[in-house]
Design a protein around this motif. Structure first.
Motif, PDB file in Angstrom:
ATOM      1  N   VAL A 210       0.869  -1.172   0.000  1.00 30.53           N
ATOM      2  CA  VAL A 210       0.000   0.000   0.000  1.00 30.53           C
ATOM      3  C   VAL A 210       0.911   1.229   0.000  1.00 30.53           C
ATOM      4  CG1 VAL A 210      -1.758   1.308   1.254  1.00 30.53           C
ATOM      5  CG2 VAL A 210      -1.821  -1.197   1.268  1.00 30.53           C
ATOM      6  N   VAL A 211       0.676   2.125  -0.957  1.00 30.68           N
ATOM      7  CA  VAL A 211       1.449   3.367  -1.049  1.00 30.68           C
ATOM      8  C   VAL A 211       0.495   4.517  -0.754  1.00 30.68           C
ATOM      9  CG1 VAL A 211       2.898   4.824  -2.513  1.00 30.68           C
ATOM     10  CG2 VAL A 211       2.901   2.347  -2.840  1.00 30.68           C
ATOM     11  N   VAL A 212       0.867   5.374   0.193  1.00 28.31           N
ATOM     12  CA  VAL A 212      -0.019   6.469   0.592  1.00 28.31           C
ATOM     13  C   VAL A 212       0.549   7.794   0.104  1.00 28.31           C
ATOM     14  CG1 VAL A 212      -1.396   7.392   2.497  1.00 28.31           C
ATOM     15  CG2 VAL A 212      -0.285   5.173   2.753  1.00 28.31           C
ATOM     16  N   GLY A 213      -0.299   8.570  -0.554  1.00 28.13           N
ATOM     17  CA  GLY A 213       0.159   9.888  -1.009  1.00 28.13           C
ATOM     18  C   GLY A 213      -0.759  10.463  -2.060  1.00 28.13           C
ATOM     19  N   GLY A 214      -0.535  11.744  -2.378  1.00 19.76           N
ATOM     20  CA  GLY A 214      -1.357  12.433  -3.370  1.00 19.76           C
ATOM     21  C   GLY A 214      -1.270  11.769  -4.733  1.00 19.76           C
ATOM     22  N   LYS A 215      -2.394  11.789  -5.447  1.00 17.65           N
ATOM     23  CA  LYS A 215      -2.421  11.154  -6.778  1.00 17.65           C
ATOM     24  C   LYS A 215      -1.481  11.864  -7.742  1.00 17.65           C
ATOM     25  CE  LYS A 215      -5.406   7.780  -6.343  1.00 17.65           C
ATOM     26  NZ  LYS A 215      -4.903   6.416  -6.244  1.00 17.65           N
ATOM     27  N   ASN A 216      -1.235  13.175  -7.517  1.00 17.44           N
ATOM     28  CA  ASN A 216      -0.345  13.892  -8.424  1.00 17.44           C
ATOM     29  C   ASN A 216       1.053  14.094  -7.840  1.00 17.44           C
ATOM     30  OD1 ASN A 216      -1.289  15.588  -6.507  1.00 17.44           O
ATOM     31  ND2 ASN A 216      -1.664  17.344  -7.849  1.00 17.44           N
ATOM     32  N   SER A 217       1.381  13.293  -6.821  1.00 19.37           N
ATOM     33  CA  SER A 217       2.726  13.367  -6.235  1.00 19.37           C
ATOM     34  C   SER A 217       3.657  12.456  -7.022  1.00 19.37           C
ATOM     35  CB  SER A 217       2.664  12.941  -4.764  1.00 19.37           C
ATOM     36  OG  SER A 217       3.931  12.499  -4.337  1.00 19.37           O
ATOM     37  N   ASN A 218       4.673  13.075  -7.627  1.00 19.72           N
ATOM     38  CA  ASN A 218       5.583  12.332  -8.507  1.00 19.72           C
ATOM     39  C   ASN A 218       6.284  11.198  -7.768  1.00 19.72           C
ATOM     40  OD1 ASN A 218       6.767  12.179 -11.172  1.00 19.72           O
ATOM     41  ND2 ASN A 218       8.689  12.768 -10.197  1.00 19.72           N
ATOM     42  N   ASN A 219       6.805  11.492  -6.578  1.00 17.71           N
ATOM     43  CA  ASN A 219       7.583  10.453  -5.884  1.00 17.71           C
ATOM     44  C   ASN A 219       6.684   9.355  -5.342  1.00 17.71           C
ATOM     45  OD1 ASN A 219       7.456  10.837  -2.692  1.00 17.71           O
ATOM     46  ND2 ASN A 219       7.292  12.835  -3.660  1.00 17.71           N
ATOM     47  N   THR A 264       3.250  13.103   2.259  1.00 20.37           N
ATOM     48  CA  THR A 264       2.139  12.493   2.996  1.00 20.37           C
ATOM     49  C   THR A 264       2.253  12.784   4.495  1.00 20.37           C
ATOM     50  OG1 THR A 264       2.316  10.696   1.398  1.00 20.37           O
ATOM     51  CG2 THR A 264       0.824  10.361   3.256  1.00 20.37           C
ATOM     52  N   PRO A 265       1.231  13.420   5.080  1.00 18.35           N
ATOM     53  CA  PRO A 265       1.288  13.728   6.515  1.00 18.35           C
ATOM     54  C   PRO A 265       1.330  12.457   7.378  1.00 18.35           C
ATOM     55  CG  PRO A 265      -0.503  14.939   5.433  1.00 18.35           C
ATOM     56  CD  PRO A 265       0.004  13.936   4.446  1.00 18.35           C
ATOM     57  N   ASP A 266       2.005  12.570   8.519  1.00 13.56           N
ATOM     58  CA  ASP A 266       2.128  11.423   9.433  1.00 13.56           C
ATOM     59  C   ASP A 266       0.758  10.880   9.841  1.00 13.56           C
ATOM     60  OD1 ASP A 266       4.804  11.779   9.285  1.00 13.56           O
ATOM     61  OD2 ASP A 266       5.016  12.739  11.261  1.00 13.56           O
ATOM     62  N   GLY A 267      -0.196  11.809  10.089  1.00 16.17           N
ATOM     63  CA  GLY A 267      -1.518  11.377  10.549  1.00 16.17           C
ATOM     64  C   GLY A 267      -2.232  10.521   9.511  1.00 16.17           C
ATOM     65  N   GLY A 271      -3.330   6.600   9.875  1.00 16.84           N
ATOM     66  CA  GLY A 271      -4.696   6.119   9.622  1.00 16.84           C
ATOM     67  C   GLY A 271      -4.695   4.856   8.776  1.00 16.84           C
ATOM     68  N   VAL A 272      -3.828   4.826   7.758  1.00 17.80           N
ATOM     69  CA  VAL A 272      -3.742   3.647   6.883  1.00 17.80           C
ATOM     70  C   VAL A 272      -3.139   2.477   7.660  1.00 17.80           C
ATOM     71  CG1 VAL A 272      -2.653   2.715   4.784  1.00 17.80           C
ATOM     72  CG2 VAL A 272      -3.618   5.030   4.782  1.00 17.80           C
ATOM     73  N   TYR A 273      -2.117   2.782   8.452  1.00 13.09           N
ATOM     74  CA  TYR A 273      -1.466   1.730   9.252  1.00 13.09           C
ATOM     75  C   TYR A 273      -2.477   1.098  10.213  1.00 13.09           C
ATOM     76  CZ  TYR A 273       1.999  -0.401  12.378  1.00 13.09           C
ATOM     77  OH  TYR A 273       2.729  -1.287  13.136  1.00 13.09           O
ATOM     78  N   ASP A 274      -3.250   1.934  10.892  1.00 13.02           N
ATOM     79  CA  ASP A 274      -4.252   1.423  11.839  1.00 13.02           C
ATOM     80  C   ASP A 274      -5.288   0.554  11.124  1.00 13.02           C
ATOM     81  OD1 ASP A 274      -2.984   2.671  13.882  1.00 13.02           O
ATOM     82  OD2 ASP A 274      -4.353   4.380  14.009  1.00 13.02           O
ATOM     83  N   PHE A 275      -5.693   0.984   9.922  1.00 19.94           N
ATOM     84  CA  PHE A 275      -6.661   0.204   9.133  1.00 19.94           C
ATOM     85  C   PHE A 275      -6.094  -1.190   8.853  1.00 19.94           C
ATOM     86  CE2 PHE A 275      -8.210  -1.499   5.192  1.00 19.94           C
ATOM     87  CZ  PHE A 275      -9.540  -1.147   5.095  1.00 19.94           C
TER      88      PHE A 275
END
Ligand code: SF4
Length: 289
Positions: A210-219, A264-267, A271-275
């Motif tokens: 699972v990768v968390v981040g903005g859809k338009n974030s290049n990295n 990607t903010p820590d919070g 949230g994804v980690y807890d899920f």
């Protein structure tokens, strides 16, 4: 299901410093953020709620507010002069590692090199890098390479370029310019490299990612692409709300990795980690299919 997190992920120092500065400003209503401070919708909503005026990254005009915040992605000197000439106060959060790429590009240009930038054409950081150059090309993949010039070439990278993508592009440039000098200066930033290395190690240990981040974030997109290139199931989500428990059913007896892009903010990561932990605990005791 086991959940394994990447050794390095989430906010880089460049993004952290830009956000800290934005949080400290007393009167955001007099400031236009010149593009997206970070490529993350949640952060942008928070900044808008504080009163910041947002400006699109494409087709930028002179903002109406007296102050303009330059994002960590940086802008060209040409654009900087345009804003100053319009009487704007500049609040500059350009990342020092982006500045380093600008300096490198200027130096190579002054030495007479034709610049080839490995990066995403039209990306705000790339526009800032090439904005002061007359002779340059931007390439994202080996198939973008063709014969550029009979002279000397220098190759630099957008800071968030996937390191693994560089070799094939360089070889293609050399093949298209036989006998010519092709000088490579590695300008990928360390936080990006650290996150990519950590993701590569993680991919050796997991069956899905699972990768968390903005859809338009290049990295962030580059991290997801790494998994796909290795044939590993991967989901790029912006927040925990995007996750579907059904995706993980086939992996309940296996290991699922978690990583996140530099914006990607820590919070949100939490949230994804807890899920995922929640799901893993639900699977415990249930026989694998
Ligand atoms: S990704 Fe790298 S260059 Fe971009 S803001 Fe973060 S540290 Fe700076």
């Amino acid at each position: 299901m086991r959940v394994i997190v990447a050794q390095a992920m989430g906010y880089c120092f460049g993004v952290k410093e830009a956000l800290e500065l934005a949080d400290e400003l007393a009167d955001p209503t007099r400031v236009t953020i010149y593009g997206e401070l970070v490529h993350n919708e949640e952060v942008q909503s928070r900044l808008a709620a504080r009163g910041y005026v947002a400006m699109s990254e494409t087709g930028r005009l002179i903002p109406a507010t007296p102050a303009v915040m330059v994002t960590a992605h940086g802008i060209s000197e040409r654009e900087r002069r345009k804003l100053l000439a319009a009487g704007k106060e500049l609040i500059d959060t350009t990342c020092p590692l982006v500045r380093r790429v600008h300096r490198q590009a200027e130096k190579l240009r002054d030495e007479g090199y034709f610049l080839v930038v490995i990066g995403k054409s039209g990306h705000v950081e790339v526009r800032g890098i090439v904005g002061d150059l007359e002779r340059y090309a931007v390439v994202e993949r080996p198939q973008d390479v063709h014969f550029f010039t009979p002279g000397r070439l220098a190759v630099i990278c957008q800071t968030t370029t996937a390191p693994a993508s560089v070799g094939p592009i360089l070889r293609q440039i050399e093949a298209a310019h036989p006998g010519q000098e092709v000088r490579f200066v590695d300008t990928i930033c360390k936080p990006t490299r650290d996150r990519q290395n950590a993701a590569q190690s993680l991919l050796n240990r997991v069956q899905a990612l699972v990768v968390v981040g903005g859809k338009n974030s290049n990295n962030t997109r580059a991290l997801a692409q790494m998994a796909r290139d290795r044939g590993i199931a991967c989901w790029h989500v912006q927040t925990a709300a995007d996750l579907d428990p059904a995706w993980f059913e086939p992996f309940r007896g296996q290991a699922v990795g978690l990583t996140a892009g530099t914006s990607t903010p820590d919070g949100v990561i939490r949230g994804v980690y807890d899920f995922l932990l929640d799901l893993a605990s639900k699977y415990q005791g249930r026989p694998a299919a």
